[in-house]
Design a protein around this motif. Structure first.
Motif, PDB file in Angstrom:
ATOM      1  N   SER A 129       0.857  -1.180   0.000  1.00 29.22           N
ATOM      2  CA  SER A 129       0.000   0.000   0.000  1.00 29.22           C
ATOM      3  C   SER A 129       0.895   1.232   0.000  1.00 29.22           C
ATOM      4  CB  SER A 129      -0.979  -0.010   1.163  1.00 29.22           C
ATOM      5  OG  SER A 129      -0.454  -0.644   2.272  1.00 29.22           O
ATOM      6  N   TYR A 130       0.328   2.337  -0.410  1.00 32.95           N
ATOM      7  CA  TYR A 130       1.139   3.510  -0.731  1.00 32.95           C
ATOM      8  C   TYR A 130       0.606   4.771  -0.071  1.00 32.95           C
ATOM      9  CZ  TYR A 130       2.898   0.474  -4.418  1.00 32.95           C
ATOM     10  OH  TYR A 130       3.460  -0.570  -5.103  1.00 32.95           O
ATOM     11  N   VAL A 131       1.521   5.661   0.243  1.00 32.52           N
ATOM     12  CA  VAL A 131       1.163   7.048   0.539  1.00 32.52           C
ATOM     13  C   VAL A 131       1.716   7.865  -0.614  1.00 32.52           C
ATOM     14  CG1 VAL A 131       1.386   9.003   2.095  1.00 32.52           C
ATOM     15  CG2 VAL A 131       1.490   6.715   3.009  1.00 32.52           C
ATOM     16  N   VAL A 132       0.843   8.593  -1.254  1.00 35.39           N
ATOM     17  CA  VAL A 132       1.301   9.467  -2.325  1.00 35.39           C
ATOM     18  C   VAL A 132       1.298  10.891  -1.789  1.00 35.39           C
ATOM     19  CG1 VAL A 132       0.834  10.341  -4.640  1.00 35.39           C
ATOM     20  CG2 VAL A 132       0.391   7.943  -4.098  1.00 35.39           C
ATOM     21  N   TRP A 133       2.479  11.453  -1.683  1.00 38.86           N
ATOM     22  CA  TRP A 133       2.597  12.822  -1.184  1.00 38.86           C
ATOM     23  C   TRP A 133       2.404  13.788  -2.345  1.00 38.86           C
ATOM     24  CZ3 TRP A 133       5.837  16.762  -2.638  1.00 38.86           C
ATOM     25  CH2 TRP A 133       5.873  17.879  -1.790  1.00 38.86           C
ATOM     26  N   THR A 134       1.575  14.801  -2.120  1.00 36.27           N
ATOM     27  CA  THR A 134       1.383  15.813  -3.160  1.00 36.27           C
ATOM     28  C   THR A 134       1.735  17.188  -2.594  1.00 36.27           C
ATOM     29  OG1 THR A 134      -0.925  16.249  -2.619  1.00 36.27           O
ATOM     30  CG2 THR A 134      -0.509  14.459  -4.145  1.00 36.27           C
ATOM     31  N   PHE A 150       6.715  10.859   5.461  1.00 33.35           N
ATOM     32  CA  PHE A 150       7.697   9.770   5.540  1.00 33.35           C
ATOM     33  C   PHE A 150       7.514   9.012   6.853  1.00 33.35           C
ATOM     34  CE2 PHE A 150      12.180   8.503   6.631  1.00 33.35           C
ATOM     35  CZ  PHE A 150      12.284   7.501   5.684  1.00 33.35           C
ATOM     36  N   LEU A 151       7.333   9.751   7.937  1.00 30.67           N
ATOM     37  CA  LEU A 151       7.105   9.106   9.234  1.00 30.67           C
ATOM     38  C   LEU A 151       5.808   8.311   9.204  1.00 30.67           C
ATOM     39  CD1 LEU A 151       7.959   8.676  12.179  1.00 30.67           C
ATOM     40  CD2 LEU A 151       6.733  10.764  12.772  1.00 30.67           C
ATOM     41  N   TYR A 152       4.763   8.875   8.621  1.00 33.13           N
ATOM     42  CA  TYR A 152       3.484   8.173   8.540  1.00 33.13           C
ATOM     43  C   TYR A 152       3.629   6.886   7.723  1.00 33.13           C
ATOM     44  CZ  TYR A 152      -1.472   7.230   7.985  1.00 33.13           C
ATOM     45  OH  TYR A 152      -2.707   6.615   8.013  1.00 33.13           O
ATOM     46  N   ALA A 153       4.404   6.960   6.645  1.00 36.99           N
ATOM     47  CA  ALA A 153       4.634   5.770   5.821  1.00 36.99           C
ATOM     48  C   ALA A 153       5.357   4.695   6.625  1.00 36.99           C
ATOM     49  CB  ALA A 153       5.421   6.138   4.571  1.00 36.99           C
ATOM     50  N   LEU A 155       5.253   4.285   9.869  1.00 37.55           N
ATOM     51  CA  LEU A 155       4.364   3.775  10.916  1.00 37.55           C
ATOM     52  C   LEU A 155       3.308   2.835  10.366  1.00 37.55           C
ATOM     53  CD1 LEU A 155       3.788   7.024  12.988  1.00 37.55           C
ATOM     54  CD2 LEU A 155       4.996   4.978  13.739  1.00 37.55           C
ATOM     55  N   THR A 156       2.936   3.017   9.117  1.00 34.55           N
ATOM     56  CA  THR A 156       1.843   2.232   8.562  1.00 34.55           C
ATOM     57  C   THR A 156       2.324   1.245   7.503  1.00 34.55           C
ATOM     58  OG1 THR A 156       1.415   4.038   7.005  1.00 34.55           O
ATOM     59  CG2 THR A 156       0.128   4.019   9.011  1.00 34.55           C
ATOM     60  N   ASN A 157       3.630   1.046   7.439  1.00 36.40           N
ATOM     61  CA  ASN A 157       4.217   0.100   6.473  1.00 36.40           C
ATOM     62  C   ASN A 157       3.788   0.379   5.039  1.00 36.40           C
ATOM     63  OD1 ASN A 157       5.678  -1.248   8.375  1.00 36.40           O
ATOM     64  ND2 ASN A 157       4.072  -2.771   8.750  1.00 36.40           N
ATOM     65  N   ARG A 158       3.785   1.627   4.707  1.00 37.28           N
ATOM     66  CA  ARG A 158       3.431   1.991   3.343  1.00 37.28           C
ATOM     67  C   ARG A 158       4.674   2.443   2.588  1.00 37.28           C
ATOM     68  NH1 ARG A 158      -1.989   3.184   2.115  1.00 37.28           N
ATOM     69  NH2 ARG A 158      -3.336   2.532   3.810  1.00 37.28           N
ATOM     70  N   VAL A 159       4.578   2.400   1.296  1.00 39.23           N
ATOM     71  CA  VAL A 159       5.633   2.925   0.450  1.00 39.23           C
ATOM     72  C   VAL A 159       5.307   4.388   0.155  1.00 39.23           C
ATOM     73  CG1 VAL A 159       6.727   2.759  -1.814  1.00 39.23           C
ATOM     74  CG2 VAL A 159       6.056   0.680  -0.592  1.00 39.23           C
ATOM     75  N   TYR A 262       3.733  20.481   9.407  1.00 38.35           N
ATOM     76  CA  TYR A 262       4.560  19.466  10.065  1.00 38.35           C
ATOM     77  C   TYR A 262       3.639  18.700  11.008  1.00 38.35           C
ATOM     78  CZ  TYR A 262       8.470  17.284  12.432  1.00 38.35           C
ATOM     79  OH  TYR A 262       9.346  16.355  12.939  1.00 38.35           O
ATOM     80  N   PHE A 263       2.962  17.687  10.447  1.00 34.73           N
ATOM     81  CA  PHE A 263       1.939  17.013  11.245  1.00 34.73           C
ATOM     82  C   PHE A 263       2.486  15.838  12.055  1.00 34.73           C
ATOM     83  CE2 PHE A 263       1.661  15.068   7.002  1.00 34.73           C
ATOM     84  CZ  PHE A 263       1.649  13.715   7.292  1.00 34.73           C
ATOM     85  N   ALA A 264       3.789  15.614  11.972  1.00 28.84           N
ATOM     86  CA  ALA A 264       4.379  14.490  12.703  1.00 28.84           C
ATOM     87  C   ALA A 264       3.996  14.482  14.192  1.00 28.84           C
ATOM     88  CB  ALA A 264       5.897  14.484  12.529  1.00 28.84           C
ATOM     89  N   PRO A 265       4.008  15.643  14.893  1.00 27.48           N
ATOM     90  CA  PRO A 265       3.662  15.601  16.325  1.00 27.48           C
ATOM     91  C   PRO A 265       2.270  15.031  16.598  1.00 27.48           C
ATOM     92  CG  PRO A 265       4.663  17.698  15.780  1.00 27.48           C
ATOM     93  CD  PRO A 265       4.425  16.992  14.479  1.00 27.48           C
ATOM     94  N   TYR A 266       1.316  15.251  15.684  1.00 23.10           N
ATOM     95  CA  TYR A 266      -0.029  14.720  15.892  1.00 23.10           C
ATOM     96  C   TYR A 266      -0.030  13.190  15.888  1.00 23.10           C
ATOM     97  CZ  TYR A 266      -1.882  19.404  15.108  1.00 23.10           C
ATOM     98  OH  TYR A 266      -2.158  20.730  15.189  1.00 23.10           O
TER      99      TYR A 266
END
Ligand SMILES: *[C@@H]1O[C@H](CO)[C@@H](O)[C@H](O)[C@H]1NC(C)=O
Ligand SMILES: *[C@@H]1O[C@H](CO)[C@@H](O)[C@H](O)[C@H]1NC(C)=O
Ligand SMILES: *[C@@H]1O[C@H](CO)[C@@H](O)[C@H](O)[C@H]1NC(C)=O
Ligand SMILES: *[C@@H]1O[C@H](CO)[C@@H](O)[C@H](O)[C@H]1NC(C)=O
Ligand SMILES: *[C@@H]1O[C@H](CO)[C@@H](O)[C@H](O)[C@H]1NC(C)=O
Length: 282
Positions: A129-134, A150-153, A155-159, A262-266
């Motif tokens: 499964s993928y995260v597509v950053w736009t 990148f951090l979310y990817a 954490l969720t084992n996504r590409v 910078y949503f990483a803290p959430y």
């Protein structure tokens, strides 16, 4: 398949050490910054002076100094880049990284997951499964949202795949040799990215709104969802950060993410991520 299993399990806690992953995140930010700085300051200055019409002189001068600078430092840069200027240890194993090789992108996992997109329903048989950053907003916004994605990817084992569009071509280099994190140009949804905003029919916020915020009422996961996390997102988009809404996303192969934050803290506020986050950043 092999490549995805490598990524999936490789990014879990077992095979990837804490050190390596936390290092990767820090390095990722630093490296991107250094690339931005190195590759674009001169071009930006040159382009800027041309754009605001400060005369040909400035344009010609900048052009000359850039090519001279490139020529004289080329051999050095090759050596330095291999270990990313000393950031990587000499034995760094690039195979174990999240990025897919350019060749693998044209092979099965990507294409099979793409098929779900065209067929319109999730088969449950895809391995990846993928995260597509736009992109959204200015360069600074893009860097911080990219790092968060990148951090979310992780954490969720996504590409993670990025859509750099035309205005950022050449600003970011490929992070690792012989790999690509670029979204293929013929990605079917690309032409919709630009207009993506809060309340989009295919956004997670909209899906939650339609179902009275009860995601368990949705029986069939869609092949793709937009995650809209920019500064002007609405209350329904924000429900993405609720722990009980994260599980559903695991079954959605394509997440198209747009954020200028910078949503990483959430992500630290989501209990189901905390264990893995603890291992990544400690
Ligand atoms: C700038 O470069 C262009 C094309 O190379 C040339 O025609 C022009 O004379 C140059 N201008 C100056 C001020 O050097
Ligand atoms: C996968 O998709 C890419 C891009 O559309 C295409 O070039 C490639 O031939 C496809 N590969 C397979 C095995 O179908
Ligand atoms: C599910 O995937 C398999 C293998 O790719 C394919 O043969 C099958 O037709 C798919 N089923 C649906 C309903 O798309
Ligand atoms: C990159 O790919 C080329 C051609 O496939 C190969 O010759 C080269 O060794 C690869 N480089 C690395 C660092 O893997
Ligand atoms: C959410 O939907 C599920 C399935 O339709 C239902 O069983 C459950 O009671 C609903 N929960 C709430 C709080 O409405």
């Amino acid at each position: 398949m092999a490549i995805c299993q490598m990524e999936g399990s490789g990014l879990g806690s077992a095979r990837f050490t804490k050190m390596a992953v936390s290092f990767l995140i820090a390095f990722f930010l630093l490296y991107m910054l250094s690339l931005v700085y190195r590759s674009s300051t001169f071009d930006l200055i040159g382009g800027f002076s041309r754009a605001i019409g400060t005369g040909e002189m400035a344009g010609n001068d900048t052009g000359a100094s850039v090519s001279e600078d490139k020529r004289s430092s080329q051999p050095e840069r090759v050596a330095v880049d291999k270990l990313l200027g000393g950031l990587l240890a000499a034995g760094f194993d690039e195979e174990s990284c999240i990025f897919i090789s350019a060749a693998d992108l044209t092979l099965n996992p990507y294409n099979r997951t793409l098929e779900e997109l065209s067929s319109g329903h999730v088969n449950g048989t895809t391995d990846c499964s993928y995260v597509v950053w736009t992109p959204a907003n200015g360069l600074g916004n893009r860097i911080i949202s990219m790092a968060s994605s990148f951090l979310y990817a992780l954490l969720t084992n996504r590409v993670l795949l990025v859509d750099l569009g035309s205005d950022m071509a050449g600003v970011f280099c490929e992070p690792f040799p012989n790999t690509s994190w670029l979204l293929p140009v013929d990605f079917p949804l690309s032409n919709q990215f630009y207009g993506l905003r809060s309340g989009n029919d295919h956004s997670y916020g909209h899906l939650l709104w339609k179902n009275n915020m009860n995601i368990s009422a949705v029986s069939q996961p869609p092949p793709f969802l937009y995650l809209y996390l920019s500064y002007n997102y609405d209350d329904y988009d924000k429900l993405f950060y609720k722990d009980q809404n994260q599980g559903f996303l695991q079954n959605v192969p394509w997440l198209i993410l747009k954020s200028d934050q910078y949503f990483a803290p959430y992500l630290f506020l989501i209990p189901s991520f905390q264990e893995e986050l603890g291992q990544i950043i400690s």
